[in-house]
Structures are given as C-alpha cells and as structure tokens.
Design a protein around this motif. Structure first.
Motif, PDB file in Angstrom:
ATOM      1  N   GLU A   1     -36.162   8.108 -86.562  1.00  0.00           N
ATOM      2  CA  GLU A   1     -37.723   8.236 -86.979  1.00  0.00           C
ATOM      3  C   GLU A   1     -37.897   9.809 -87.122  1.00  0.00           C
ATOM      4  O   GLU A   1     -37.168  10.650 -86.383  1.00  0.00           O
ATOM      5  CB  GLU A   1     -38.692   7.563 -86.156  1.00  0.00           C
ATOM      6  N   GLU A   2     -38.844  10.196 -88.081  1.00  0.00           N
ATOM      7  CA  GLU A   2     -39.299  11.621 -88.020  1.00  0.00           C
ATOM      8  C   GLU A   2     -40.093  11.666 -86.702  1.00  0.00           C
ATOM      9  O   GLU A   2     -41.163  11.027 -86.421  1.00  0.00           O
ATOM     10  CB  GLU A   2     -40.196  11.618 -89.305  1.00  0.00           C
ATOM     11  N   ILE A   3     -39.894  12.775 -86.339  1.00  0.00           N
ATOM     12  CA  ILE A   3     -40.744  13.444 -85.061  1.00  0.00           C
ATOM     13  C   ILE A   3     -41.749  14.450 -85.639  1.00  0.00           C
ATOM     14  O   ILE A   3     -41.497  15.433 -86.147  1.00  0.00           O
ATOM     15  CB  ILE A   3     -40.001  13.976 -84.013  1.00  0.00           C
ATOM     16  N   VAL A   4     -43.096  14.018 -85.365  1.00  0.00           N
ATOM     17  CA  VAL A   4     -44.172  14.632 -86.084  1.00  0.00           C
ATOM     18  C   VAL A   4     -44.977  15.303 -84.903  1.00  0.00           C
ATOM     19  O   VAL A   4     -45.290  14.615 -83.786  1.00  0.00           O
ATOM     20  CB  VAL A   4     -44.836  13.950 -86.843  1.00  0.00           C
ATOM     21  N   ALA A   5     -45.393  16.506 -84.937  1.00  0.00           N
ATOM     22  CA  ALA A   5     -46.151  17.193 -84.139  1.00  0.00           C
ATOM     23  C   ALA A   5     -47.570  16.623 -84.065  1.00  0.00           C
ATOM     24  O   ALA A   5     -48.029  16.501 -84.924  1.00  0.00           O
ATOM     25  CB  ALA A   5     -46.200  18.706 -84.452  1.00  0.00           C
ATOM     26  N   ASP A   6     -48.048  16.235 -82.954  1.00  0.00           N
ATOM     27  CA  ASP A   6     -49.314  15.496 -82.750  1.00  0.00           C
ATOM     28  C   ASP A   6     -50.305  16.526 -82.307  1.00  0.00           C
ATOM     29  O   ASP A   6     -51.465  16.429 -82.231  1.00  0.00           O
ATOM     30  CB  ASP A   6     -49.372  14.227 -81.866  1.00  0.00           C
ATOM     31  N   SER A   7     -49.906  17.896 -82.101  1.00  0.00           N
ATOM     32  CA  SER A   7     -50.884  18.816 -81.823  1.00  0.00           C
ATOM     33  C   SER A   7     -50.422  20.301 -82.374  1.00  0.00           C
ATOM     34  O   SER A   7     -49.024  20.151 -82.589  1.00  0.00           O
ATOM     35  CB  SER A   7     -51.079  18.960 -80.398  1.00  0.00           C
ATOM     36  N   ASP A   8     -51.272  21.411 -82.526  1.00  0.00           N
ATOM     37  CA  ASP A   8     -50.723  22.633 -82.840  1.00  0.00           C
ATOM     38  C   ASP A   8     -49.779  22.987 -81.580  1.00  0.00           C
ATOM     39  O   ASP A   8     -50.267  22.947 -80.490  1.00  0.00           O
ATOM     40  CB  ASP A   8     -51.960  23.514 -83.018  1.00  0.00           C
ATOM     41  N   LEU A   9     -48.974  23.916 -81.757  1.00  0.00           N
ATOM     42  CA  LEU A   9     -48.271  24.668 -80.687  1.00  0.00           C
ATOM     43  C   LEU A   9     -48.282  26.349 -80.993  1.00  0.00           C
ATOM     44  O   LEU A   9     -48.121  26.555 -81.957  1.00  0.00           O
ATOM     45  CB  LEU A   9     -46.682  24.353 -80.565  1.00  0.00           C
ATOM     46  N   PRO A  10     -48.837  26.976 -79.851  1.00  0.00           N
ATOM     47  CA  PRO A  10     -49.695  26.645 -78.973  1.00  0.00           C
ATOM     48  C   PRO A  10     -50.836  25.783 -79.315  1.00  0.00           C
ATOM     49  O   PRO A  10     -51.352  26.270 -80.406  1.00  0.00           O
ATOM     50  CB  PRO A  10     -49.900  27.729 -78.063  1.00  0.00           C
ATOM     51  N   PRO A  11     -51.579  25.258 -78.480  1.00  0.00           N
ATOM     52  CA  PRO A  11     -52.700  24.323 -78.691  1.00  0.00           C
ATOM     53  C   PRO A  11     -53.922  25.332 -78.767  1.00  0.00           C
ATOM     54  O   PRO A  11     -54.871  24.887 -79.230  1.00  0.00           O
ATOM     55  CB  PRO A  11     -52.933  23.191 -77.679  1.00  0.00           C
ATOM     56  N   PHE A  12     -53.829  26.307 -78.316  1.00  0.00           N
ATOM     57  CA  PHE A  12     -55.020  27.371 -78.211  1.00  0.00           C
ATOM     58  C   PHE A  12     -54.286  28.667 -78.167  1.00  0.00           C
ATOM     59  O   PHE A  12     -53.270  28.884 -77.780  1.00  0.00           O
ATOM     60  CB  PHE A  12     -55.804  27.165 -77.029  1.00  0.00           C
ATOM     61  N   ASP A  13     -55.187  29.676 -78.405  1.00  0.00           N
ATOM     62  CA  ASP A  13     -54.678  31.158 -78.414  1.00  0.00           C
ATOM     63  C   ASP A  13     -54.306  31.433 -76.926  1.00  0.00           C
ATOM     64  O   ASP A  13     -54.748  31.072 -75.907  1.00  0.00           O
ATOM     65  CB  ASP A  13     -55.597  32.054 -78.883  1.00  0.00           C
ATOM     66  N   ARG A  14     -53.090  31.742 -76.743  1.00  0.00           N
ATOM     67  CA  ARG A  14     -52.330  31.617 -75.447  1.00  0.00           C
ATOM     68  C   ARG A  14     -52.119  33.088 -74.695  1.00  0.00           C
ATOM     69  O   ARG A  14     -51.620  33.841 -75.592  1.00  0.00           O
ATOM     70  CB  ARG A  14     -51.194  30.743 -75.316  1.00  0.00           C
ATOM     71  N   ALA A  15     -52.335  33.347 -73.401  1.00  0.00           N
ATOM     72  CA  ALA A  15     -52.047  34.727 -72.987  1.00  0.00           C
ATOM     73  C   ALA A  15     -50.622  34.657 -72.633  1.00  0.00           C
ATOM     74  O   ALA A  15     -50.092  33.867 -72.100  1.00  0.00           O
ATOM     75  CB  ALA A  15     -53.016  34.868 -71.788  1.00  0.00           C
TER      76      ALA A  15
ATOM     77  N   GLU B   1     -46.584  28.714 -83.755  1.00  0.00           N
ATOM     78  CA  GLU B   1     -45.250  28.153 -83.391  1.00  0.00           C
ATOM     79  C   GLU B   1     -45.134  26.747 -84.226  1.00  0.00           C
ATOM     80  O   GLU B   1     -44.090  26.692 -85.216  1.00  0.00           O
ATOM     81  CB  GLU B   1     -44.922  27.600 -82.080  1.00  0.00           C
ATOM     82  N   ILE B   2     -45.778  25.873 -84.122  1.00  0.00           N
ATOM     83  CA  ILE B   2     -45.825  24.594 -84.878  1.00  0.00           C
ATOM     84  C   ILE B   2     -47.412  24.254 -85.209  1.00  0.00           C
ATOM     85  O   ILE B   2     -48.190  24.524 -84.415  1.00  0.00           O
ATOM     86  CB  ILE B   2     -45.109  23.595 -83.953  1.00  0.00           C
ATOM     87  N   ARG B   3     -47.482  23.789 -86.521  1.00  0.00           N
ATOM     88  CA  ARG B   3     -48.686  23.080 -86.959  1.00  0.00           C
ATOM     89  C   ARG B   3     -48.719  21.579 -86.844  1.00  0.00           C
ATOM     90  O   ARG B   3     -47.665  21.234 -86.943  1.00  0.00           O
ATOM     91  CB  ARG B   3     -48.956  23.655 -88.564  1.00  0.00           C
ATOM     92  N   ARG B   4     -49.814  21.034 -86.155  1.00  0.00           N
ATOM     93  CA  ARG B   4     -49.944  19.775 -86.063  1.00  0.00           C
ATOM     94  C   ARG B   4     -49.798  19.089 -87.616  1.00  0.00           C
ATOM     95  O   ARG B   4     -50.197  19.372 -88.550  1.00  0.00           O
ATOM     96  CB  ARG B   4     -51.704  19.459 -85.912  1.00  0.00           C
TER      97      ARG B   4
END
Ligand code: AMP
Ligand code: MG
Length: 400
Positions: free
Chosen positions: A35-49, A136-139
């Motif tokens: 199957e295709e693996i799809v990002a279920d969230s943004d990476l990073p999910p918030f602006d990360r320090a 890095e990755i978009r949902r």
C-alpha cells in the motif's frame, strides 16, 4: 537451450502476485509493502526548537547584550501557549514547540539567566534554530510506495504516521525437496558412497532471505514413486517447490519424468548457463516448480538467478532481484563458447573508489566451500573464451 534472460522472462511471466495481508508493524521488517504510505500529519507537526535556549524576537537584539523578561518555559511534550511580546523570552528545550511571537531561538551557551531575566550576548537571524512546521513532510504526502522492501529506517516512518498494521504481500510458502540416493542427513555419518545433504540447508536459507516461509522435506532418494508422491503433496501446500538433483541425463535422474507423469507444464529444461545448464522450470496447478541441478554450487547459482526472481516478483517487489553492477575484473577468467558463465567473486572497492570483482580461487563448480565466500557472480557472456584482468564486467550480487 534458452538464454538466462529468456529464462527469466518466462519465470516473470509465470510469477503471479500473491494476496496481501495486514501485518503488525513490528513483524514487517524486510517484507514488501502493498500500500501507499501517507503522512497523517505535518513533519514537524509544529515549529520545533533545534537547540536548548530561549525563544525570542530577533528584532529585540539590536543592541547587545540585551535583557529580556523570562515569561515562560516550553519543554518537549509541554509547550508554552502564550504569545512572546517585545522584550520577552521563553526558556525552550530541543524538540519543544516555538511559541507564537518568537521568530528565533538563541542557544543557552550565549545567554545568562538570573531572577526571571535573560541576558543575551549574541544576535539571532529570523528562523534561527527553528525547524518550521511541515518543512520536512506535508500531511497527505505519499512517503513510501507499494513494492518497496521495508527496512529498519522505514519502520520509523511507518510508526511516525501511525501504521500499527501494514498491508504487505503474503509471504510465499516454499517447499524444498532434495533427491539423491547418496544423501544422508546432517546428523548422520556418511557411508563409503554417501555424502551429507547440504542443499536443503542452503536452499532453505536463500528462500528465507527472499522472504519465504520454508518447509524442508525429508530426503527423497532416487525413487521415482516416492519422488512423485512427495512432489505432488508438496506442490499442494506450497507456492513454490524447489527440487534439488536428478535433472541431468543419468539413469537415476527421475525429476523431470516425475514432473511429466504428474502433468506438470514444463516451460524449459535447459539453460545456456554455467553452472546450472539442466535447470527445469515448470508449473503444477498454481505452484511454480524449480528443478535445480544437485551440485551445491549450481543449486546456489540457479536458485539465486531463477527462484529468487520468482519469489521477489510474487511479493510485488519493485527492485529487481538481479540488479547488475559493473566492476573491474581483478584477474583473468575463462568463459565458455556455448554458455554464459556465472563465476563466484568478491566485490570490493579500491582506494580510488572503483568497484573491483575478485574471482574466487576455487576448484571448479563443485567447490562449495570456496563458494561460501562469494558475494557476487561475474557474468561472462557466452562466446567469450577469456576475459582479461582490467576489463569492466557485469556482476550480480548474492544475498548476504
Ligand atoms: P545430480 O544433479 O543429482 O546429478 O547431482 C549432482 C551432484 O550434486 C552429485 O555429485 C550429487 O552427489 C551432488 N548433490 C546432489 N544433491 C545434493 C545435496 N542435496 N546436497 C549435497 N550435494 C548434492
Ligand atoms: Mg542425483
């Protein structure tokens, strides 16, 4: 007699994809994604320090050192959800969300904190030490595709996007059956005219490396009736049946006769290949059957060229099982006029980064002890009697 590439074409044509199944993530290493693996969230999910330090506004650092008021703390897993205003800073740890209002992070090494005040000694650029949300990755983005083999790093990808179960191809069921009246089991002492069966162990291991569930059947001797019974039973419960021995022209070589008597469809029974000429490929119902020559080196070469290709295709693997690589030949080798030769070798990289193929010193095609050190096969096309050291040759890697 057909060529290796024609044999592979026929095998691929007969290798139908196996059904798929959902498997628990932890058990999917080295299996083939279905199957295709799809990002279920943004990476990073918030602006990360990216550093331990202080989240702040770079425009506040025009004159240095600057005093900022400490208004909160953002830790990994426990962010600060206010707004950073002019003249303010928030203590922040690596991996924590950067609060709204702050446009950069300054590292703790160039600051000093005292009684709710932070002294900052160096300016920041907007964006400094922040990994922006979704950079890095978009949902919704596809991150892995069907046909990819799941490796250790991909396990992290699957886990991150919540794939507790993964759709993969079912593992092929492979049965391995050795013929030969001279064979005894590994825990037996061979008599004067006997040898220990080694092929069922190498074949079963190669099949496992190719992702299969393997059943090693009891030794079949050179008994046509027993052979027929065993082949018929094994074919009923396997996707691929691998037979060793009994495919040559000897009086006691019964494998082909047994397959024919059982109504198998034989696609080919001789390949222009050294070692491995008498290789048989057939189908009984939905089971693919490989009849491989019993010589332990031939068995390894032909399994890897032919049976592995089928197992890989049945699992929907995108990468070719027989990826060829170029290498510089280290020593002269001999070829054959009438057949392509596949010679055991070690692939190495020299100081200048060139890939070198070092032919094994070996005692010929029954020397399976020397063969155990081979990492690849050098391909010498048919018609070449001789290939000189320094020539660039094609090779195929053997599985580890
Ligand atoms: P065959 O293909 O049956 O003519 O066998 C060719 C050579 O391989 C002979 O020397 C056999 O004794 C040897 N051989 C056949 N089967 C095995 C096996 N399972 N393990 C080790 N050697 C084998
Ligand atoms: Mg035999």
């Amino acid at each position: 007699m057909i060529s290796v590439s024609e044999a592979i074409r026929i095998i691929l044509e007969q290798s139908k994809p196996l059904p798929t199944e959902r498997a628990p993530l932890a058990s999917t290493l080295r299996r083939i994604l279905a199957e295709e693996i799809v990002a279920d969230s943004d990476l990073p999910p918030f602006d990360r320090a990216q550093m331990d330090g202080y989240a702040l506004r770079s425009s506040d650092l025009a004159n240095l050192p600057t005093r900022l008021r400490l208004v909160g703390e953002s830790a990994a897993g426990r962010g600060w959800h206010g707004v950073v205003k002019e003249g303010e800073a928030v203590r922040i740890m690596t991996g924590a969300p950067v609060p709204v209002g702050a446009d950069s992070v300054q590292k703790v090494e160039v600051t000093r904190e005292e009684d709710e005040v932070v002294f900052v000694k160096e300016a920041t650029q907007p964006g400094q030490f922040i990994v922006p949300r979704a950079s890095e990755i978009r949902r919704g983005e596809k991150v892995l595709l069907p046909g990819e083999e799941i490796n250790a790093a991909m396990m992290a990808v699957l886990a991150s996007f919540g794939y507790a179960e993964v759709l993969v191809s079912r593992r092929p069921r492979v049965a391995v059956l050795a013929t030969g009246t001279e064979l005894v089991k590994v825990n037996e002492k061979p008599g004067a005219d006997q040898i220990r069966d080694s092929n069922t162990y190498s074949l079963a291991s190669y099949a496992q490396l190719a992702g299969a569930f393997v059943e090693r059947l009891p030794l079949a001797g050179d008994d046509p009736e027993l052979l027929k019974r065993e082949i018929r039973d094994a074919a009923q419960r396997s996707d691929v049946l691998v037979l060793s021995g009994g495919v040559s022209m000897g009086v006691y070589d019964f494998t082909k006769a047994a397959l024919k008597a059982l109504g198998a469809e034989i696609f080919f029974e001789r390949v222009s290949l050294r070692p491995g000429k008498p290789t048989v490929f057939a189908r009984m119902g939905r089971t693919l059957v490989f009849g491989l020559p019993g010589n332990p080196v031939s068995v390894s070469v032909t399994f890897n060229l032919f049976a592995r290709t089928a197992l890989s295709a049945m699992q929907g693997c995108l990468a070719s099982a027989l990826k060829e690589e170029w290498a510089v030949l280290e020593r002269n080798v001999k070829g054959a006029i009438e057949r392509a030769s596949y010679l055991p070798a070690q692939l190495e990289t020299d100081e200048s980064g060139r890939q070198i193929a070092r032919p094994l010193k070996w005692g010929g095609s029954s020397d399976f002890v020397a063969f155990a050190r081979a990492t690849a096969l050098i391909i010498v096309p048919e018609g070449l009697r001789f290939v000189e050291a320094g020539t660039i040759v094609r090779t195929v890697r053997l599985p580890g």
